[in-house]
Motif scaffolding. Structure first.
Motif, short mmCIF file in Angstrom:
data_model
loop_
_atom_site.label_atom_id
_atom_site.label_comp_id
_atom_site.label_asym_id
_atom_site.label_seq_id
_atom_site.Cartn_x
_atom_site.Cartn_y
_atom_site.Cartn_z
N PHE A 123 11.04 2.97 -10.34
CA PHE A 123 9.64 2.57 -10.26
C PHE A 123 9.11 2.73 -8.84
CE2 PHE A 123 6.55 -0.93 -9.55
CZ PHE A 123 5.55 -0.50 -10.40
N PHE A 124 9.89 2.35 -7.84
CA PHE A 124 9.47 2.47 -6.44
C PHE A 124 9.34 3.94 -6.05
CE2 PHE A 124 9.58 -1.91 -5.53
CZ PHE A 124 9.13 -2.10 -4.23
N ILE A 125 10.29 4.75 -6.45
CA ILE A 125 10.25 6.18 -6.10
C ILE A 125 9.02 6.84 -6.72
CG2 ILE A 125 11.40 8.39 -6.41
CD1 ILE A 125 14.07 6.88 -6.22
N VAL A 129 5.90 8.01 -4.30
CA VAL A 129 5.59 9.44 -4.21
C VAL A 129 4.18 9.72 -4.72
CG1 VAL A 129 6.19 11.72 -5.14
CG2 VAL A 129 7.99 10.18 -4.36
N ALA A 130 3.79 9.08 -5.83
CA ALA A 130 2.45 9.29 -6.38
C ALA A 130 1.37 8.82 -5.41
CB ALA A 130 2.31 8.54 -7.71
N GLU A 131 1.58 7.67 -4.78
CA GLU A 131 0.59 7.14 -3.82
C GLU A 131 0.47 8.04 -2.59
OE1 GLU A 131 -0.73 4.77 -0.33
OE2 GLU A 131 1.30 5.50 -0.74
N HIS A 132 1.61 8.52 -2.07
CA HIS A 132 1.58 9.36 -0.87
C HIS A 132 0.96 10.72 -1.17
CE1 HIS A 132 2.73 10.32 3.21
NE2 HIS A 132 3.29 11.44 2.79
N MET A 133 1.30 11.32 -2.30
CA MET A 133 0.73 12.62 -2.66
C MET A 133 -0.76 12.51 -2.92
SD MET A 133 3.15 14.73 -2.35
CE MET A 133 2.27 16.14 -3.03
N MET A 134 -1.17 11.39 -3.54
CA MET A 134 -2.60 11.20 -3.77
C MET A 134 -3.34 11.04 -2.45
SD MET A 134 -4.60 11.22 -6.30
CE MET A 134 -6.38 11.25 -6.18
N GLY A 135 -2.69 10.40 -1.47
CA GLY A 135 -3.30 10.27 -0.16
C GLY A 135 -3.50 11.61 0.52
N ILE A 136 -2.50 12.48 0.43
CA ILE A 136 -2.62 13.82 1.02
C ILE A 136 -3.75 14.60 0.36
CG2 ILE A 136 -1.44 16.01 1.34
CD1 ILE A 136 1.17 14.47 1.58
N ILE A 137 -3.81 14.56 -0.97
CA ILE A 137 -4.84 15.31 -1.70
C ILE A 137 -6.23 14.77 -1.37
CG2 ILE A 137 -5.73 15.86 -4.00
CD1 ILE A 137 -2.84 15.80 -4.98
N SER A 138 -6.36 13.45 -1.27
CA SER A 138 -7.68 12.87 -0.97
C SER A 138 -8.14 13.20 0.45
CB SER A 138 -7.65 11.35 -1.17
OG SER A 138 -6.79 10.73 -0.23
N PHE A 139 -7.21 13.29 1.39
CA PHE A 139 -7.57 13.64 2.77
C PHE A 139 -7.98 15.11 2.88
CE2 PHE A 139 -4.74 10.12 4.73
CZ PHE A 139 -5.78 9.21 4.55
N LEU A 188 10.95 1.29 1.66
CA LEU A 188 12.37 0.99 1.56
C LEU A 188 12.67 -0.45 1.93
CD1 LEU A 188 15.29 1.98 1.09
CD2 LEU A 188 15.35 2.59 3.52
N GLN A 189 12.02 -0.97 2.96
CA GLN A 189 12.32 -2.34 3.37
C GLN A 189 11.94 -3.34 2.27
OE1 GLN A 189 10.09 -2.63 7.00
NE2 GLN A 189 8.19 -3.26 6.00
N ASP A 190 10.85 -3.07 1.56
CA ASP A 190 10.50 -3.93 0.43
C ASP A 190 11.50 -3.79 -0.70
OD1 ASP A 190 8.29 -4.78 1.81
OD2 ASP A 190 6.88 -3.45 0.79
N LEU A 191 11.94 -2.55 -0.97
CA LEU A 191 12.89 -2.31 -2.05
C LEU A 191 14.22 -3.00 -1.77
CD1 LEU A 191 13.74 -0.90 -4.66
CD2 LEU A 191 14.28 1.14 -3.31
#
Length: 395
Positions: A123-125, A129-139, A188-191
């Motif tokens: 779930f974390f992975i 990954v989805a949040e980071h990729m969405m951030g790149i696309i939105s920028f 990772l620290q949260d996980l």
């Protein structure tokens, strides 16, 4: 957990048993991230002192402070996780000793624990990954030429650090990698905290389940004998000692992960306030990609924060879950060891904490929510006051 620390070596988290080249890689990564952090702090100082050429948009004081906070969290996260990885074998040895003692006491195992671990990691992975990729696309946007993709992303995401005339391809690639490392470390620290607290809570559930089984068996045994009294005294003494050892394990783990708990909750609290403040004062962008990214990022941040607090708070809740069984225990077979266990569970406060500054209980999540609302109201009030003063001066 050992497998987690094994893969974490790629992020610079090298334990005491790692080879020397992993330790060199970790030290090099700490050095590079520290250099970026020093540069980010210098940019914040220049903006606050009025020395900066531009303090608008992605070079504002808020953006500079957010970037400095992200990389400060990355540096501290590597150091604290490195310490956790180096000391984990000591916790493992203590944990195994207690598990063997629990086996001799016929306490059942948690067969679903590994499934929970695997599900949470996946779930974390996926979400990270989805949040980071969405951030790149939105920028970058969908209409950006591939040749300008990296430059546009770096100048937007790291505008607090680089001006357009300072950009080159090597800076772009380096900052791209470092930003990914910093983001992964933040997740990772949260996980790690969630997985560790799940294990501690699971051991408490096993003890509580055993207490419930013993209580239900004793209710059926109405005829007392001296041999039965002695056997029950011995059984309850072993149960009480198991709870004492479990509380000692929680405190041993807390001494090790306390700084990481403080770092994780402080960083999550800061970025939660920042997301809300920017969303309220500046509004969500008109483009659908940025709107989706804002909602996705804020939702994922809230989920992670809630999971860390609730999973750790579950340790505190489970430490007292055996009390209802003891209160309803049959008075005919009640003995001194049951009274001692009852008193011990009521008086002994077992909870993980952020180096003693706060304890992770269920009420903490409500306190954090109230603090976020309070800070947002104060920040919005100051922001509107500054806006009114500026307009009055201009007029």
């Amino acid at each position: 957990m050992l497998a987690m620390f094994h893969w974490a070596r790629w992020l610079g988290i090298a334990g005491s048993t790692s080879k020397y080249y992993w330790k060199l890689w970790g030290m090099a990564l700490i050095f590079v991230l520290t250099v970026v952090e020093i540069g980010a702090i210098w940019k914040v100082i220049k903006a606050l002192a009025g020395w900066a050429a531009s303090t608008s948009g992605h070079r504002s004081v808020t953006a500079r402070l957010a970037g400095a906070t992200l990389y400060a969290n990355a540096v501290l996260s590597i150091i604290l996780c490195w310490k956790l990885s180096s000391s984990w074998q000591r916790i493992v040895d203590f944990w195994i000793i207690l598990d063997r003692a629990m086996v001799t006491s016929r306490i059942p195992t948690d067969k679903n624990l590994m499934k929970k671990f695997s599900g949470i990691k996946k779930f974390f992975i996926f979400c990270g990954v989805a949040e980071h990729m969405m951030g790149i696309i939105s920028f970058v946007g969908v209409d950006c030429p591939p040749s300008l993709w990296l430059e546009k992303y770096i100048l937007i995401s790291h505008g607090f650090l680089l001006r357009p005339d300072e950009y080159n391809i090597w800076f772009g690639i380096s900052l791209m990698i470092l930003s990914m490392v910093a983001t992964i470390l933040w997740n990772l620290q949260d996980l790690l905290l969630i997985l560790i607290t799940l294990g501690l809570a699971s051991r408490y559930r096993r003890l509580n389940k055993y207490v419930a089984t013993v209580c239900s068996q004793n209710k059926k045994e109405m005829d007392k004998s001296n041999d039965l009294d002695i056997l029950q005294m011995y059984t309850w003494r072993k149960i009480r000692e198991a709870y004492v050892k479990q509380a000692a394990l929680v405190r041993e783990v807390n001494n090790l992960v306390g700084p990481l708990i403080l770092l994780s909750n402080s960083c999550n609290f800061y970025f939660t306030c920042l997301h809300l403040f920017l969303g309220i004062t500046q509004g969500i962008s008109d483009t659908s990609l940025e709107q989706i990214y804002y909602l996705l990022s804020f939702t994922w941040l809230c989920i992670r924060t809630s999971l860390v607090v609730l999973s750790a708070a579950d340790v505190n809740v489970c430490s007292k879950d055996a009390l209802p069984y003891l209160f309803e225990y049959n008075t005919q077979t009640y003995n001194l060891e049951i009274y001692r266990l009852q008193y011990q569970l009521r008086k002994d406060f077992v909870a993980l904490s952020g180096m003693g500054f706060f304890f992770l209980t269920k009420s903490l999540l409500l306190q954090m929510g109230g603090a976020v609302v309070t800070y947002e109201l104060v920040l919005i009030q100051f922001d509107s006051t500054d806006y009114n003063l500026t307009n009055t001066t201009a007029y």
